[in-house]
Design an enzyme around this catalytic site. Structure first.
Site, mmCIF file in Angstrom:
data_model
loop_
_atom_site.group_PDB
_atom_site.id
_atom_site.type_symbol
_atom_site.label_atom_id
_atom_site.label_comp_id
_atom_site.label_asym_id
_atom_site.label_seq_id
_atom_site.Cartn_x
_atom_site.Cartn_y
_atom_site.Cartn_z
ATOM 1 N N THR A 97 0.871 -1.168 0.000
ATOM 2 C CA THR A 97 0.000 0.000 0.000
ATOM 3 C C THR A 97 0.905 1.214 0.000
ATOM 4 O OG1 THR A 97 -1.770 -1.134 1.178
ATOM 5 C CG2 THR A 97 -1.786 1.269 1.237
ATOM 6 N N LYS A 119 -7.288 1.271 -2.861
ATOM 7 C CA LYS A 119 -6.887 0.841 -1.522
ATOM 8 C C LYS A 119 -7.122 1.936 -0.491
ATOM 9 C CE LYS A 119 -5.248 -1.744 1.729
ATOM 10 N NZ LYS A 119 -3.908 -2.338 1.796
ATOM 11 N N LYS A 134 0.321 4.783 8.500
ATOM 12 C CA LYS A 134 0.906 5.201 7.219
ATOM 13 C C LYS A 134 -0.166 5.293 6.134
ATOM 14 C CE LYS A 134 2.245 2.034 4.652
ATOM 15 N NZ LYS A 134 1.731 1.163 3.560
#
Length: 291
Positions: free
Chosen positions: A100, A175, A243
């Protein structure tokens, strides 16, 4: 692509990457692995994988390279630069980043790869350690459609719900939508379990009633039982979720979009990380109410 002629390089043998690579080994592919320490790849080596000492050498030997690492900076260092994959891979190699990462970096990698006649795909996943072990990950794909069709048989060994989303960066944007949905949902799951406990209910019985109804979600079915049993081991690290949420907040800001639920979730997780929970699984948000 003929299986006998295919050499798959795999970079990133962590909680999810190890299981993903293992599926490819069991499928009969020649798999080359790189990790910062050889010990992290020991299980894969014992199953037949070959350890390569650098991304540069791996790029020279493989015709498909899959990366599943931690942060966008890791992706950038592996793909770009003189020692990186793009500079050292052979023409017509397929590079599949399943980390990701940021949509912007995915686009840059695709553009740089195209100049070298290399195909770059961004294909982040959802499903955590459970999905990785079972080979039932959701995979969100961005890049050229022809490249997607070529590598689809490889992806099918690791995932079940595989959807082509569009041009380079589209997989990463998808995502981000996934992580935004999870962020607020995790708050709701934790509050529901703690509410049930404070009301004197049997939490496991409560789950039997609410997981199959309108409140049902993957997190409720798979992570709430871990909360109840006190299992906070990582299927997906809090530090990595922070993150992801930061990337999503940055992208939303670029689009002029407010995301109050996402912002609240990140604040809560950051407080937990500051208290030493960064290496715990995302279900450890449950501990926020113990503070």
């Amino acid at each position: 692509m003929n299986k006998e002629e295919t050499k798959i390089g795999f970079i990133g043998t962590g909680v999810m990457g190890k299981s993903m690579a293992l599926h490819l080994i069991k499928a009969g592919y020649t798999v080359l692995v790189y990790s910062r320490t050889k010990e992290k790849a020991a299980q894969l080596i014992s199953q037949g994988a070959s350890w390569i000492h650098s991304p540069k050498e791996l790029a020279k030997q493989a015709n498909i390279v899959i990366t599943m690492v931690g942060y966008p900076d890791d992706v950038k260092s592996i793909y770009l630069g003189e020692e990186g994959l793009i500079e050292n891979a052979n023409p017509h190699t397929y590079l599949i980043d399943m980390t990701t990462s940021t949509p912007t970096l995915a686009k840059e990698i695709a553009e740089r790869a195209k100049q070298k006649e290399i195909y770059a795909i961004d294909a982040p996943v959802s499903g955590g350690d459970i999905g990785a072990k079972s080979g039932k990950l959701s995979i969100m794909v961005g890049g050229e459609a022809t490249a997607y069709r070529a590598i689809l048989p490889i992806l099918q060994y690791m995932g079940e719900n595989i959807v082509y989303q569009g041009v380079a960066g589209a997989g990463q944007h998808t995502k981000m939508a996934n992580q935004i949905a999870i962020a607020s949902n995790m708050i709701g799951v934790c509050e529901a379990i703690i509410y049930a406990e404070k009301a004197g209910l049997n939490s496991e019985n409560v789950l039997k009633s609410i997981t199959s109804g309108a409140a049902g979600s993957w997190s409720l079915s798979n992570l709430a039982p871990r909360m109840i049993s006190g299992d906070f081991s990582p299927g997906f690290y809090i530090k990595h979720f922070i993150k992801d949420m930061t990337i999503a907040l940055d992208e939303a800001e670029k689009m002029g979009m407010e995301t109050p639920g996402l912002r609240l979730a990140r604040e809560m997780y950051e407080k937990l990380a500051a208290e030493g929970e960064g290496e715990s699984g995302t279900q450890a948000l449950y501990k926020y109410w113990e503070r």
